[in-house]
Enzyme design. Structure first.
Site, mmCIF file in Angstrom:
data_model
loop_
_atom_site.group_PDB
_atom_site.id
_atom_site.type_symbol
_atom_site.label_atom_id
_atom_site.label_comp_id
_atom_site.label_asym_id
_atom_site.label_seq_id
_atom_site.Cartn_x
_atom_site.Cartn_y
_atom_site.Cartn_z
ATOM 1 N N ARG A 145 0.792 -1.259 0.063
ATOM 2 C CA ARG A 145 0.127 -0.014 0.224
ATOM 3 C C ARG A 145 0.741 1.363 0.144
ATOM 4 N NH1 ARG A 145 -3.584 -1.223 4.966
ATOM 5 N NH2 ARG A 145 -2.953 0.910 5.249
ATOM 6 N N CYS A 146 2.122 1.128 0.205
ATOM 7 C CA CYS A 146 3.006 2.101 0.109
ATOM 8 C C CYS A 146 3.523 2.592 -0.954
ATOM 9 C CB CYS A 146 4.092 1.844 1.311
ATOM 10 S SG CYS A 146 5.495 3.287 1.429
ATOM 11 N N GLY A 147 3.393 3.753 -1.398
ATOM 12 C CA GLY A 147 4.019 4.191 -2.786
ATOM 13 C C GLY A 147 5.551 4.187 -2.764
#
Length: 111
Positions: A10-12
């Site tokens: 979920r982390c860019g």
């Protein structure tokens, strides 16, 4: 080259780092650390190889990190193992070392 990434999909920043590893042709092992948290010993080893302290690996934007403001390294490591959202990501390990890939391009230094 083999690489292990402690990844949050979920982390860019984590996704960008994984893409850089893949584009570089690395054989990547992905550990979704929120589902499979590293142990205190794993974190201690990773931070030592990266040349950073557990405090530098602490995700300060998490509310639970505030309670660790005056904590020692052992307490921070235990908190991270119990609540892995406290781990700053992504951590990447290769034979050449470990980096906290913030910004993602830092990963290129260990490829």
């Amino acid at each position: 080259m083999k690489a292990t990434i402690y990844h949050n999909p979920r982390c860019g920043t984590s996704r960008t780092t994984l893409a850089l590893l893949t584009e570089a042709g690395a054989d990547v092992t992905v550990i979704e650390y929120l589902n499979h948290p590293p142990t205190v010993a794993d974190l201690s080893r990773l931070y030592a190889r990266a040349g950073i302290t557990p405090r530098e690996g602490l995700r300060l934007t998490e509310p639970a990190a505030r309670a660790l403001a005056d904590a020692d390294d052992a307490t921070i490591l235990e908190a991270m193992a119990i609540d892995p959202i406290l781990i700053q990501r992504p951590l990447v390990e290769t034979d050449k070392g470990v980096v906290l890939a913030r910004p993602p391009e830092k990963v290129l230094t260990i490829l």
